[in-house]
Scaffold this motif. Structure first.
Motif, PDB file in Angstrom:
ATOM      1  N   PHE A  90     -14.671 -29.355  88.804  1.00  0.00           N
ATOM      2  CA  PHE A  90     -13.814 -28.683  89.775  1.00  0.00           C
ATOM      3  C   PHE A  90     -13.090 -27.510  89.127  1.00  0.00           C
ATOM      4  O   PHE A  90     -12.841 -27.514  87.927  1.00  0.00           O
ATOM      5  CB  PHE A  90     -12.741 -29.646  90.302  1.00  0.00           C
ATOM      6  N   LYS A 125     -11.738 -27.138  94.187  1.00  0.00           N
ATOM      7  CA  LYS A 125     -13.054 -26.992  94.826  1.00  0.00           C
ATOM      8  C   LYS A 125     -14.152 -27.066  93.760  1.00  0.00           C
ATOM      9  O   LYS A 125     -13.945 -26.685  92.623  1.00  0.00           O
ATOM     10  CB  LYS A 125     -13.134 -25.667  95.571  1.00  0.00           C
ATOM     11  N   ASP A 139     -19.458 -22.816  94.317  1.00  0.00           N
ATOM     12  CA  ASP A 139     -19.065 -21.408  94.328  1.00  0.00           C
ATOM     13  C   ASP A 139     -20.059 -20.540  93.563  1.00  0.00           C
ATOM     14  O   ASP A 139     -20.364 -19.429  93.989  1.00  0.00           O
ATOM     15  CB  ASP A 139     -17.673 -21.271  93.711  1.00  0.00           C
TER      16      ASP A 139
END
Length: 74
Positions: free
Chosen positions: A37, A50, A55
């Motif tokens: 994360f 996140k 990403d």
């Protein structure tokens, strides 16, 4: 106690240990995503908490979670 009783007790203990190890690995694989994360907010993008791989590389991330849903290694 006969020899067979001792043998079955040892086998039962070994199987319980293996089952506990499998359960632990499965749980941790489901809880922690690959890549980890985000720990902070780079450039104020509100990314903390996140998954990093979601990403950085969306196609691999999607395939990773699809395979987890099907019960395969991940």
């Amino acid at each position: 106690m006969g020899r067979s009783e001792v043998f079955f007790k040892e086998v039962r203990g070994a199987l319980l240990m293996v089952a506990a190890l499998i359960a632990t690995v499965t749980f941790s694989a489901g809880i922690y995503p690959p890549g980890g994360f985000w720990q902070d907010d780079p450039q104020g993008k509100d990314m903390a908490g996140k998954p990093i791989m979601a990403d950085k590389n969306k196609p691999i991330w999607r395939e990773e979670w699809k395979s987890k849903g099907r019960g395969r290694d991940g």
